[in-house]
Design an enzyme around this catalytic site. Structure first.
Site, short mmCIF file in Angstrom:
data_model
loop_
_atom_site.label_atom_id
_atom_site.label_comp_id
_atom_site.label_asym_id
_atom_site.label_seq_id
_atom_site.Cartn_x
_atom_site.Cartn_y
_atom_site.Cartn_z
N LYS A 127 0.56 -1.08 -0.17
CA LYS A 127 -0.31 0.10 -0.38
C LYS A 127 0.95 1.02 0.41
CE LYS A 127 -4.36 0.83 -0.24
NZ LYS A 127 -5.79 0.15 -0.32
N ASP A 167 -6.76 4.59 -4.13
CA ASP A 167 -8.31 4.23 -3.14
C ASP A 167 -8.17 5.79 -2.12
OD1 ASP A 167 -7.42 2.49 -0.96
OD2 ASP A 167 -7.47 4.12 0.79
P1 NDP Z 1 -13.08 8.17 -3.02
O1 NDP Z 1 -11.96 8.35 -2.49
O2 NDP Z 1 -13.18 7.86 -4.02
O3 NDP Z 1 -14.50 8.28 -1.25
C1 NDP Z 1 -14.01 8.30 -0.60
C2 NDP Z 1 -15.39 8.96 0.76
O4 NDP Z 1 -15.41 8.20 1.90
C3 NDP Z 1 -15.66 10.53 0.78
O5 NDP Z 1 -17.28 10.39 0.39
C4 NDP Z 1 -15.03 10.99 1.18
O6 NDP Z 1 -15.86 11.86 2.17
C5 NDP Z 1 -15.21 9.94 2.64
N1 NDP Z 1 -14.31 9.66 3.72
C6 NDP Z 1 -13.23 10.02 3.21
N2 NDP Z 1 -12.18 9.65 4.36
C7 NDP Z 1 -13.25 10.01 4.98
C8 NDP Z 1 -13.00 10.29 6.92
N3 NDP Z 1 -11.51 10.37 6.68
N4 NDP Z 1 -14.33 10.41 7.68
C9 NDP Z 1 -15.39 10.71 7.30
N5 NDP Z 1 -15.58 10.16 4.86
C10 NDP Z 1 -14.33 9.76 4.73
O7 NDP Z 1 -12.25 6.50 -2.20
P2 NDP Z 1 -13.23 5.26 -2.71
O8 NDP Z 1 -14.72 4.79 -2.74
O9 NDP Z 1 -11.75 4.97 -3.03
O10 NDP Z 1 -12.31 4.57 -1.14
C11 NDP Z 1 -13.96 4.55 -0.08
C12 NDP Z 1 -12.92 2.65 1.16
O11 NDP Z 1 -13.43 2.19 0.09
C13 NDP Z 1 -11.55 3.37 1.58
O12 NDP Z 1 -11.26 2.98 2.74
C14 NDP Z 1 -10.59 2.13 0.61
O13 NDP Z 1 -9.55 2.29 1.28
C15 NDP Z 1 -11.57 1.53 0.25
N6 NDP Z 1 -11.26 -0.08 -0.51
C16 NDP Z 1 -11.40 0.97 -2.16
C17 NDP Z 1 -11.31 -0.05 -3.01
C18 NDP Z 1 -11.32 0.53 -4.44
O14 NDP Z 1 -11.61 0.17 -5.59
N7 NDP Z 1 -10.76 2.38 -4.60
C19 NDP Z 1 -11.45 -1.03 -3.30
C20 NDP Z 1 -11.25 -1.60 -1.58
C21 NDP Z 1 -11.20 -1.09 -0.36
P3 NDP Z 1 -15.05 13.02 1.46
O15 NDP Z 1 -14.65 13.33 -0.15
O16 NDP Z 1 -15.51 13.94 2.40
O17 NDP Z 1 -14.10 13.17 1.35
O1 2IT Z 2 -8.06 -1.49 -0.52
C1 2IT Z 2 -7.86 -2.14 -1.86
O2 2IT Z 2 -8.24 -3.06 -2.30
C2 2IT Z 2 -7.61 -1.29 -3.08
N1 2IT Z 2 -7.08 0.04 -3.03
C3 2IT Z 2 -7.21 -1.72 -4.47
C4 2IT Z 2 -6.58 -1.73 -4.54
C5 2IT Z 2 -6.15 -2.21 -5.92
O3 2IT Z 2 -5.01 -2.98 -6.07
O4 2IT Z 2 -6.73 -2.27 -7.05
#
Ligand code: NDP
Ligand code: 2IT
Length: 446
Positions: A127, A167
């Protein structure tokens, strides 16, 4: 009562990694689950498999200097933690958020090892990220930052070495800027990042994959309760990549999302959230979730994001960030008769919240398993890049669905085999650990 194995591991981990509370939390959960495996396999203990796994193979921290639009020098900190290459090249996303420090990157990298092992694809765990905050920055500033970040990172990654992706705070725009700089520095066009644009090596379905995969996984949890998505009220926290595509899929399956959030607050729309509005606000305008109520007069906005769990729902999909569901949030969900929780975010439920779900018969799908669809589709992107061809949307979606089902089967089978039937937390940790542990045993002390 914590056992000697868990306490001895935690003693070492807290001493060596002081102050990294999220990392400690992630390690403790896995240690508690896999203790039974270690007892059954003394060779794992003798060869110190878990003691090795909690120590990253390599970790980088570096300065990221860049010039903002006013010509002022800004300095951020960059990270890449290459945790385990036991089953494949390091693989895992990059997070840009002001809260990022080594402890967050390490918890994410550690969890990624087991998640990636569950995907059935050959990828190790890693990561990266930075305390850079993309919010309020111009495209030009984001590009300058990404180029500077990659100017150091490029020497540590490669399509057979370490393959980053998105992420929190890192989506298509950021992956594009980082890829452009990598290619220039390395003089090499390879699939070194995933989540690329469709015109230049990306895979169909990668954008949707984490949210879709989450829903495919929870579908199996619901089947085990002899029910499905039809007519269900669903709360989805966050309004980013994972949240948006989880909502898209549950709608296709006949459910309705009634609440979403961002870090400032949450919206409730009893008529069902209009996803087109959310997509436009978040993906195009880069606005706030609050903007939604300006267009949908019957919806309401509440300041502060933790109250979202008090909105009555049948199913909750926490998809924002770590520790966003605490004990009080979990109790509110139970009180309102929520039947299932699927973690879209990484480690969104505190240990106390998980206990509440498990004690009250709520089906609980842990992040490592439930959100693995994103990284699994990244592995499919790597596969297509290696073959220099692209599959159709249907082909990738079919493979994603098969993978999520395979993950569910591995979790339930491992839980049952080790006497913890229906405990998907234990099942995910055990199944993921076993694959990595066996590979480490075969590869000697490295
Ligand atoms: P984005 O940046 O697209 O969206 C994040 C969302 O979560 C936004 O709505 C943001 O609000 C909110 N958020 C972020 N930080 C905080 C915080 N500290 N408190 C409250 N709300 C928060 O990210 P993703 O959708 O990609 O990721 C969301 C989650 O999913 C994370 O935990 C990530 O690790 C996990 N994840 C993502 C993957 C991927 O492929 N993208 C794969 C697997 C897991 P704001 O706009 O106000 O910051
Ligand atoms: O938490 C996760 O699994 C991700 N942010 C996706 C990682 C990836 O390599 O696609």
């Amino acid at each position: 009562m914590a056992s000697q194995f868990v306490e001895s591991i935690m003693g070492q981990v807290t001493m060596r990694n002081p102050g990294e509370t999220e990392f400690h939390q992630a390690v403790r959960e896995v240690a508690e689950s896999i203790e039974v495996v270690i007892q059954k396999n003394p060779a794992f203990a003798k060869m110190k498999v878990f003691e090795r796994l909690v120590e990253p193979e390599r970790q980088m921290m570096f300065r990221v200097p860049w010039l903002d639009d006013k010509g002022q020098v800004q300095v951020n900190r960059g990270f890449r933690v290459q945790f385990s290459s036991a089953i494949g090249p390091y693989k895992g996303g990059i997070r840009f958020h002001p809260s990022v420090y080594l402890g967050i990157i390490k918890f994410l990298g550690f969890e990624q090892i087991f998640k990636n092992a569950l995907t059935t694809t050959p990828i190790g765990g890693g990561k990266g990220g930075s305390d850079f905050d993309p919010k309020g920055k111009s495209d030009n500033e984001v590009m300058k930052f990404c180029q500077s970040f990659m100017s150091e990172l490029f020497r540590h990654i490669g399509s057979d070495t370490d393959v980053p992706a998105g992420d929190i705070g890192v989506g298509g725009r950021e992956v594009g800027f980082m890829f452009g700089q990598y290619k220039r520095l390395a003089n090499c066009y390879t699939g070194v990042l995933t989540g690329k644009g469709l015109e230049w090596g990306g895979s169909l379905v990668r954008t949707e994959a984490t949210g879709y995969g989450l829903v495919y996984f929870v579908t199996r949890m619901l089947q085990d309760r002899k029910t499905d998505w039809k007519g269900k009220r669903v709360t989805v926290s966050g309004s980013g990549n994972v949240a948006i595509y989880a909502v898209q899929k549950i709608e296709q399956l006949g459910a309705k999302c009634i609440a979403m959030s961002d870090s400032n607050g949450y919206i409730v729309d009893e008529a069902g959230i209009n996803l087109n509005t959310v997509k436009r606000i978040k993906e195009i305008e880069r606005g706030r979730i609050k903007d939604y109520v300006g267009e949908h007069k019957k919806a309401k906005y509440v300041e502060g994001c933790s109250g979202i769990w008090t909105v009555p729902c049948d199913i909750a999909l926490p998809s924002a960030t770590q520790n966003e569901v605490d004990e009080a949030g979990a109790k509110a969900l139970v009180k309102n008769k929520c039947i299932a929780v699927g973690e879209g975010a990484n480690m969104p439920s505190t240990p106390e919240a998980i206990q509440v779900f498990q004690d009250n018969g709520v089906s609980f799908g842990p992040a490592k398993a439930a959100n693995a669809g994103g990284v699994a589709t990244s592995a499919l992107e790597m596969c297509q890049n290696s073959m220099r061809l692209s599959w159709t949307f249907e082909e990738v979606d079919k493979r994603l669905n098969m993978i999520m089902n395979a993950i569910y089967d591995q979790c339930t089978q491992a839980a049952e085999e080790y006497g913890m039937k229906n405990n998907l937390v234990a099942g995910a940790n055990i199944a993921g650990f076993l694959k990595v542990a066996k590979s480490m045993m075969a590869q000697g002390v490295v």
